[in-house]
Write a protein that holds these residues in place. Sequence first.
Motif, PDB file in Angstrom:
ATOM      1  N   ILE A 133      37.517 100.510  28.064  1.00 15.85           N
ATOM      2  CA  ILE A 133      37.733 100.952  26.678  1.00 15.85           C
ATOM      3  C   ILE A 133      36.571 100.410  25.850  1.00 15.85           C
ATOM      4  CG2 ILE A 133      39.201 100.735  24.625  1.00 15.85           C
ATOM      5  CD1 ILE A 133      41.604 100.366  26.504  1.00 15.85           C
ATOM      6  N   LYS A 149      28.986 107.964  20.212  1.00 12.85           N
ATOM      7  CA  LYS A 149      29.977 108.407  21.205  1.00 12.85           C
ATOM      8  C   LYS A 149      29.335 109.310  22.244  1.00 12.85           C
ATOM      9  CE  LYS A 149      33.878 107.953  18.068  1.00 12.85           C
ATOM     10  NZ  LYS A 149      34.958 108.622  17.300  1.00 12.85           N
ATOM     11  N   LEU A 163      29.302 108.635  26.210  1.00 10.29           N
ATOM     12  CA  LEU A 163      29.901 109.591  27.153  1.00 10.29           C
ATOM     13  C   LEU A 163      28.875 110.147  28.136  1.00 10.29           C
ATOM     14  CD1 LEU A 163      32.278 111.479  24.713  1.00 10.29           C
ATOM     15  CD2 LEU A 163      32.975 109.925  26.556  1.00 10.29           C
ATOM     16  N   PRO A 218      31.360 109.264  31.246  1.00  2.81           N
ATOM     17  CA  PRO A 218      32.264 110.270  30.656  1.00  2.81           C
ATOM     18  C   PRO A 218      33.732 109.874  30.724  1.00  2.81           C
ATOM     19  CG  PRO A 218      30.927 111.210  32.454  1.00  2.81           C
ATOM     20  CD  PRO A 218      30.659 109.749  32.448  1.00  2.81           C
ATOM     21  N   LYS A 219      34.073 108.838  31.507  1.00  2.00           N
ATOM     22  CA  LYS A 219      35.491 108.504  31.691  1.00  2.00           C
ATOM     23  C   LYS A 219      35.999 107.445  30.716  1.00  2.00           C
ATOM     24  CE  LYS A 219      35.851 109.959  36.416  1.00  2.00           C
ATOM     25  NZ  LYS A 219      35.975 109.597  37.827  1.00  2.00           N
ATOM     26  N   VAL A 220      35.083 106.799  29.993  1.00  2.00           N
ATOM     27  CA  VAL A 220      35.511 105.692  29.141  1.00  2.00           C
ATOM     28  C   VAL A 220      36.369 106.204  27.981  1.00  2.00           C
ATOM     29  CG1 VAL A 220      33.570 105.700  27.513  1.00  2.00           C
ATOM     30  CG2 VAL A 220      34.616 103.533  28.176  1.00  2.00           C
ATOM     31  N   LYS A 221      37.304 105.383  27.530  1.00  2.00           N
ATOM     32  CA  LYS A 221      38.116 105.710  26.359  1.00  2.00           C
ATOM     33  C   LYS A 221      37.440 105.042  25.154  1.00  2.00           C
ATOM     34  CE  LYS A 221      42.826 105.664  27.091  1.00  2.00           C
ATOM     35  NZ  LYS A 221      43.637 106.826  26.705  1.00  2.00           N
ATOM     36  N   ILE A 222      37.207 105.811  24.100  1.00  9.00           N
ATOM     37  CA  ILE A 222      36.541 105.264  22.909  1.00  9.00           C
ATOM     38  C   ILE A 222      37.558 105.201  21.767  1.00  9.00           C
ATOM     39  CG2 ILE A 222      34.673 105.561  21.244  1.00  9.00           C
ATOM     40  CD1 ILE A 222      33.214 107.268  23.366  1.00  9.00           C
ATOM     41  N   ILE A 223      37.687 104.046  21.154  1.00  3.73           N
ATOM     42  CA  ILE A 223      38.632 103.857  20.050  1.00  3.73           C
ATOM     43  C   ILE A 223      37.849 103.456  18.797  1.00  3.73           C
ATOM     44  CG2 ILE A 223      40.578 102.455  19.221  1.00  3.73           C
ATOM     45  CD1 ILE A 223      41.513 104.101  21.497  1.00  3.73           C
ATOM     46  N   ASP A 224      38.135 104.116  17.680  1.00  2.94           N
ATOM     47  CA  ASP A 224      37.539 103.717  16.404  1.00  2.94           C
ATOM     48  C   ASP A 224      38.316 102.539  15.838  1.00  2.94           C
ATOM     49  OD1 ASP A 224      35.562 105.901  16.093  1.00  2.94           O
ATOM     50  OD2 ASP A 224      37.347 107.159  16.100  1.00  2.94           O
ATOM     51  N   ILE A 225      37.680 101.381  15.739  1.00  2.46           N
ATOM     52  CA  ILE A 225      38.354 100.236  15.120  1.00  2.46           C
ATOM     53  C   ILE A 225      38.354 100.423  13.605  1.00  2.46           C
ATOM     54  CG2 ILE A 225      38.363  97.722  14.844  1.00  2.46           C
ATOM     55  CD1 ILE A 225      38.947  98.807  17.727  1.00  2.46           C
ATOM     56  N   SER A 243      41.864 100.982   8.124  1.00  2.65           N
ATOM     57  CA  SER A 243      41.903 101.578   9.453  1.00  2.65           C
ATOM     58  C   SER A 243      42.095 100.546  10.555  1.00  2.65           C
ATOM     59  CB  SER A 243      40.687 102.458   9.722  1.00  2.65           C
ATOM     60  OG  SER A 243      39.539 101.953   9.132  1.00  2.65           O
ATOM     61  N   HIS A 244      41.858  99.259  10.250  1.00  6.79           N
ATOM     62  CA  HIS A 244      42.125  98.280  11.316  1.00  6.79           C
ATOM     63  C   HIS A 244      43.628  98.127  11.552  1.00  6.79           C
ATOM     64  CE1 HIS A 244      43.114  95.614   8.112  1.00  6.79           C
ATOM     65  NE2 HIS A 244      43.414  94.660   8.939  1.00  6.79           N
ATOM     66  N   SER A 255      44.017 100.722  14.124  1.00  8.88           N
ATOM     67  CA  SER A 255      43.482 100.325  15.442  1.00  8.88           C
ATOM     68  C   SER A 255      44.319  99.215  16.070  1.00  8.88           C
ATOM     69  CB  SER A 255      41.992  99.991  15.394  1.00  8.88           C
ATOM     70  OG  SER A 255      41.628  99.325  14.242  1.00  8.88           O
ATOM     71  N   LYS A 274      46.892 101.014  17.849  1.00  6.82           N
ATOM     72  CA  LYS A 274      46.354 101.614  19.068  1.00  6.82           C
ATOM     73  C   LYS A 274      46.185 100.562  20.155  1.00  6.82           C
ATOM     74  CE  LYS A 274      44.031 105.375  16.653  1.00  6.82           C
ATOM     75  NZ  LYS A 274      42.759 106.010  16.262  1.00  6.82           N
ATOM     76  N   LEU A 314      47.878 100.698  23.806  1.00  3.97           N
ATOM     77  CA  LEU A 314      47.060 100.706  25.031  1.00  3.97           C
ATOM     78  C   LEU A 314      47.336  99.498  25.912  1.00  3.97           C
ATOM     79  CD1 LEU A 314      43.672 101.936  23.536  1.00  3.97           C
ATOM     80  CD2 LEU A 314      45.188 103.234  25.053  1.00  3.97           C
ATOM     81  N   ILE A 363      34.703 118.395  27.395  1.00  2.00           N
ATOM     82  CA  ILE A 363      34.741 117.688  26.109  1.00  2.00           C
ATOM     83  C   ILE A 363      34.682 118.745  25.009  1.00  2.00           C
ATOM     84  CG2 ILE A 363      33.515 116.096  24.562  1.00  2.00           C
ATOM     85  CD1 ILE A 363      32.405 114.664  27.051  1.00  2.00           C
ATOM     86  N   LYS A 406      38.946 116.030  26.602  1.00  2.00           N
ATOM     87  CA  LYS A 406      38.640 114.927  25.695  1.00  2.00           C
ATOM     88  C   LYS A 406      38.172 115.562  24.389  1.00  2.00           C
ATOM     89  CE  LYS A 406      36.516 111.177  27.743  1.00  2.00           C
ATOM     90  NZ  LYS A 406      37.098 109.846  27.571  1.00  2.00           N
ATOM     91  N   ILE A 427      36.472 114.962  20.662  1.00  2.00           N
ATOM     92  CA  ILE A 427      35.673 114.010  19.880  1.00  2.00           C
ATOM     93  C   ILE A 427      35.476 114.589  18.471  1.00  2.00           C
ATOM     94  CG2 ILE A 427      33.405 112.876  19.673  1.00  2.00           C
ATOM     95  CD1 ILE A 427      34.816 111.796  22.062  1.00  2.00           C
ATOM     96  N   PHE A 469      25.017 114.104  23.371  1.00  2.00           N
ATOM     97  CA  PHE A 469      26.168 114.302  24.263  1.00  2.00           C
ATOM     98  C   PHE A 469      25.707 114.813  25.619  1.00  2.00           C
ATOM     99  CE2 PHE A 469      28.282 113.931  20.294  1.00  2.00           C
ATOM    100  CZ  PHE A 469      29.546 113.446  20.591  1.00  2.00           C
ATOM    101  N   PRO A 470      26.503 114.567  26.640  1.00  2.00           N
ATOM    102  CA  PRO A 470      26.183 115.176  27.928  1.00  2.00           C
ATOM    103  C   PRO A 470      26.339 116.695  27.813  1.00  2.00           C
ATOM    104  CG  PRO A 470      28.364 114.134  27.983  1.00  2.00           C
ATOM    105  CD  PRO A 470      27.740 113.782  26.659  1.00  2.00           C
TER     106      PRO A 470
END
Lengths: 278, 278, 278
Positions: free
Chosen positions: A8, A27, A31, A35-42, B20-21, B24, B27, B31, C8, C38, C40, C65-66
């Motif tokens: 993540i 992002k 990716l 390409p498999k990672v999960k991206i979270i906006d903090i 937004s935190h 998160s 989230k 997770l 994506i 996915k 985005i 991006f890819p």
Amino acid sequence: MVEPNYNIIGLLTDFGSKSSHYISSMKGVILKINPKVKIIDISHDISSFSIIEASYIIKTTYKYFPPHVVFIIVVDPGVGSYREILALRTESNYIFIGPNNGILSVLLETDEISECIKLQNKDYFLYPISNTFHGRDIMAPVGAYITKGIKLTNFGPKFSLKNLIRIPITYKIKEDKKEIKCTVQYIDSFGNMTTNIQIDNDNNIKRTSFSLTYNDIIKIKIKKQLYTGKYTSHFSTVPINSVLCLRGSSGYLEISINQGNAAKELGVNVGDVIIVNL
Amino acid sequence: MVEPNYNIIGLLTDFGSKSSHYISSMKGVILKINPKVKIIDISHDISSFSIIEASYIIKTTYKYFPPHVVFIIVVDPGVGSYREILALRTESNYIFIGPNNGILSVLLETDEISECIKLQNKDYFLYPISNTFHGRDIMAPVGAYITKGIKLTNFGPKFSLKNLIRIPITYKIKEDKKEIKCTVQYIDSFGNMTTNIQIDNDNNIKRTSFSLTYNDIIKIKIKKQLYTGKYTSHFSTVPINSVLCLRGSSGYLEISINQGNAAKELGVNVGDVIIVNL
Amino acid sequence: MVEPNYNIIGLLTDFGSKSSHYISSMKGVILKINPKVKIIDISHDISSFSIIEASYIIKTTYKYFPPHVVFIIVVDPGVGSYREILALRTESNYIFIGPNNGILSVLLETDEISECIKLQNKDYFLYPISNTFHGRDIMAPVGAYITKGIKLTNFGPKFSLKNLIRIPITYKIKEDKKEIKCTVQYIDSFGNMTTNIQIDNDNNIKRTSFSLTYNDIIKIKIKKQLYTGKYTSHFSTVPINSVLCLRGSSGYLEISINQGNAAKELGVNVGDVIIVNL
């Protein structure tokens, strides 16, 4: 030894919504590498350049995540001039990537740092490296490569924690006067002001002999103006538009106005120093 | 019996971008319990405490999702004071978690409720439970455990729909005068005002004998001021800056100004009651 | 032949945060068709109807991006009136879906277009099709079906690039005067103004004989007012509050004020034409 499975990535920036394509470029870079990672906006709504606010968000958020998250922190007023970019790993197995401008020192408050590296190995950077966007060209690709199993030591040499720049934040206790000079470290969208006074679950103030009881009246001095607020467990115990104090959901003393905007009405910004009398 | 496979969580809050935190953190909690779940932001920009606006977002959004989504709704002015937190399942197999403050009653308009539970089993909560952030400490972990296959009945006792609090929203038809006293339930970022008057695909107004034809002139009374707007199929059929009425993309009568901001220019907020003459 | 594996979807809209449920409706529609894709968010904070700003975001973001991303672009002032909705594929294997209103022509600047289709096959649309929200009812489902392997040619007939509407954007070079009349195509949340003057890595201005050296003084004429700014590699080389010019992280000439908001202080909006003297 490969890294344990970091899968993540959490992004924290001060780009704001009008610059969200900067975020999506990061992002994209991530990716493209994994390409498999999960991206979270903090959060991307840190006030521009506010190291104090960003530090607060980090320390109150990251432990809610499972270990093996890579946090990338792009609050970087010094981008383009020289400052190191570091990657830190904590004992609890979170990794933080960010500039050495005070932000990362927040982890000394909350965790043990088991590893600290200065990002230097250009094999893992994105070319051409721009002068103004190291979040995209250095931090994002390094974060992504960590999630691909690349060890921290591959990205550069060890960096001594002695050289980690500290955040300037006021916290002075006067035990005799039951007074704490403290800093507003965060203001939420409701205008609730979070100080850096930490309160435990039994309403004792950490690192002092002070303890609070519900219905105590707290005196608050803001720019020579004096206010009083009841210490309480929740907003609705005081009349609408009254000042109140409570232990916020992150364990810090908060100053609020019931159904009002405390920061606006009291004229307070993040980083302001205020005096609290218990 | 385990729950069917709920694998998406949708988050709806009034936290706004400056908080937004908080989002998160939720989230992170989710997770930590289920790293495989997909988390979708429905909206975090509901006006603070606006139950009417949140209800509108829910009813016009959820059916676009596949079944087996868990929606967590944190619009919770009463947090800290006593109010139940409920988990509802609809016949169409969506689950909704939120406080019993009127928000969840919107589902009575759109769906059958097949199960309603009061969240009470502390085994599934996050400790210590804060007084001010039940979204993170109660709703997020329960939502995540549902996606892990835990049955709703494990979280607490049945809750009677008779005790479900209803949203206060005005909708009065005067058949003789061809008049409807209605509520503005939503204003989008373009200032388009959505009423709670429902129009079907053939331009008939539901629950009335009224029907509309393109080019009809509609009278609209807002705070004693009278306006007229052409009923039309799309914005560009009226001059720039003119009022128009149309069947919005969610099937409700909308009042707009072509390339202008109707809500600002007519001084209308969500929850305002207006009178429409057909 | 099925499409290569597009997995994506990137979303770019001008809905703004107050309309985020429009965005989540689109996500619901996509996930109902392909729960594994996915999604985005590229940006949802494009200024309302700003084709110039949206074009800038696209051209500076997508190549990070890819390949095999489907970008859905809903900046659509003409929704409801007749305009084609197109799906384009570039040589580099990105797909773009959007209205034929000028936005898609930006790809002619940056890529080769290998295929262009007019969306017409109603089998892939969502019913009933609203008049005001083709992003949800046409573009989102088509995008999702592409990620399920449906070939572009199934969605409608070929569309000639001759009929692709172009963005109106000023770019006039006066070689003798070392002058370029150009357009501000983007303003970020710090107020940095990005022109459409492209600079290569060696500080040469593309499509001209001009080249820049750090410390050059650039004259900038904005609405008859004259400003000067030093051409530099990063913000901190000029005093706080001074105007500076640099090659932004996307390769275009940017006009900024060190730790200030250039767009606000100089009164500039996206689309404004300014004159730059080198």
